[in-house]
Write a protein that holds these residues in place. Sequence first.
Motif, PDB file in Angstrom:
ATOM      1  N   TRP A   1      -9.233   3.268  -0.455  1.00 43.36           N
ATOM      2  CA  TRP A   1      -9.771   1.915  -0.303  1.00 43.36           C
ATOM      3  C   TRP A   1     -11.232   1.943   0.150  1.00 43.36           C
ATOM      4  O   TRP A   1     -12.039   1.129  -0.301  1.00 43.36           O
ATOM      5  CB  TRP A   1      -8.921   1.117   0.679  1.00 43.36           C
TER       6      TRP A   1
ATOM      7  N   ALA B   1      -2.375   0.277  -4.897  1.00 43.09           N
ATOM      8  CA  ALA B   1      -3.768  -0.140  -4.755  1.00 43.09           C
ATOM      9  C   ALA B   1      -4.238  -0.955  -5.959  1.00 43.09           C
ATOM     10  O   ALA B   1      -5.441  -1.212  -6.104  1.00 43.09           O
ATOM     11  CB  ALA B   1      -4.661   1.087  -4.579  1.00 43.09           C
TER      12      ALA B   1
ATOM     13  N   ALA C   1     -14.390   0.416  -1.912  1.00 46.08           N
ATOM     14  CA  ALA C   1     -15.320  -0.535  -1.293  1.00 46.08           C
ATOM     15  C   ALA C   1     -16.761  -0.076  -1.476  1.00 46.08           C
ATOM     16  O   ALA C   1     -17.647  -0.875  -1.809  1.00 46.08           O
ATOM     17  CB  ALA C   1     -14.993  -0.700   0.184  1.00 46.08           C
TER      18      ALA C   1
ATOM     19  N   ARG D   1     -14.900  -7.189  -3.772  1.00 42.54           N
ATOM     20  CA  ARG D   1     -14.991  -5.994  -2.945  1.00 42.54           C
ATOM     21  C   ARG D   1     -13.657  -5.726  -2.255  1.00 42.54           C
ATOM     22  O   ARG D   1     -13.143  -6.576  -1.531  1.00 42.54           O
ATOM     23  CB  ARG D   1     -16.085  -6.148  -1.882  1.00 42.54           C
ATOM     24  N   PRO D   2     -13.090  -4.531  -2.459  1.00 37.89           N
ATOM     25  CA  PRO D   2     -11.847  -4.189  -1.753  1.00 37.89           C
ATOM     26  C   PRO D   2     -12.082  -4.149  -0.246  1.00 37.89           C
ATOM     27  O   PRO D   2     -13.174  -3.814   0.220  1.00 37.89           O
ATOM     28  CB  PRO D   2     -11.517  -2.792  -2.299  1.00 37.89           C
ATOM     29  N   ASP D   3     -11.046  -4.480   0.484  1.00 42.88           N
ATOM     30  CA  ASP D   3     -11.148  -4.530   1.940  1.00 42.88           C
ATOM     31  C   ASP D   3     -10.768  -3.170   2.521  1.00 42.88           C
ATOM     32  O   ASP D   3      -9.657  -2.974   3.012  1.00 42.88           O
ATOM     33  CB  ASP D   3     -10.226  -5.624   2.491  1.00 42.88           C
TER      34      ASP D   3
ATOM     35  N   HIS E   1     -17.887  -0.570  -5.071  1.00 42.08           N
ATOM     36  CA  HIS E   1     -18.215  -1.969  -5.344  1.00 42.08           C
ATOM     37  C   HIS E   1     -19.616  -2.287  -4.834  1.00 42.08           C
ATOM     38  O   HIS E   1     -20.407  -2.968  -5.508  1.00 42.08           O
ATOM     39  CB  HIS E   1     -17.191  -2.887  -4.690  1.00 42.08           C
TER      40      HIS E   1
ATOM     41  N   LEU F   1     -12.556  -4.363 -10.303  1.00 38.37           N
ATOM     42  CA  LEU F   1     -13.216  -4.385  -9.001  1.00 38.37           C
ATOM     43  C   LEU F   1     -14.127  -5.603  -8.890  1.00 38.37           C
ATOM     44  O   LEU F   1     -15.234  -5.522  -8.365  1.00 38.37           O
ATOM     45  CB  LEU F   1     -14.039  -3.106  -8.782  1.00 38.37           C
TER      46      LEU F   1
END
Length: 228
Positions: free
Chosen positions: A181, A213, A185, A97-99, A188, A94
């Motif tokens: 997701w 993912a 996020a 930052r995942p969208d 993160h 991670l």
Amino acid sequence: MHAWAARVSRDWPPFQVERRGGWRFGVADGVTKRANSALVEDLDADVAEVTAFYRERGLTPCAQVWPGQESVDGRLAEHGYETVEPSLVLSRDLGERPDGPGSTRITDHPTREWVEPFAGADPSRAEGVVRILGGVTAAYGVHESGDGRGCAVLNGDSVAICAMVTASEARGRGVAKTVLWDLLARAHEEGARNAYLCVVAGNGPALGLYRGAGFAEVCRYHNRVLTR
């Protein structure tokens, strides 16, 4: 004890823990095998200890078996313990930052909407899951439609994704993907830089979701359960 066994148990903690005879026993009133199983601390541990411990408490004797514990696995089999739910541990980085799409309502406590998917089928299980998660720091996510939910257990730079549920009529619509997701996020933002989860090896749809993912297998384990 295997490092992943310790980490998973830390993030899905039993109500009570007792150590004896080379085992670390977890008890959570029967809510999930993960919180009601014995973990190996000594490869010479006596299987009879597992049987006695859980039967004294009216629970099904269960032990987790992780890599390097093949000798214990053999003794469990000799005592009549059957393999149940071979599972995978999947992990992903991670660093960025995942969208997340932002369609998940995330709270720091389990709301009524979050609990309902459990409570409808078994209120006592719902209470047990809430109590287990009450022992850790967690973020609780519910899809804006109310058709899916999940949880992120936060521990420093680590996050464990768990308790993912999607309503049967909403499967295949991207609900679980959105919740996943959005939880990643949030994790993160809270400082997590590595995520992991456990999934039953035969759960094809879930594996497809998690691999899509960015999660990849890092370990395997299975339960040994005495059913007779």
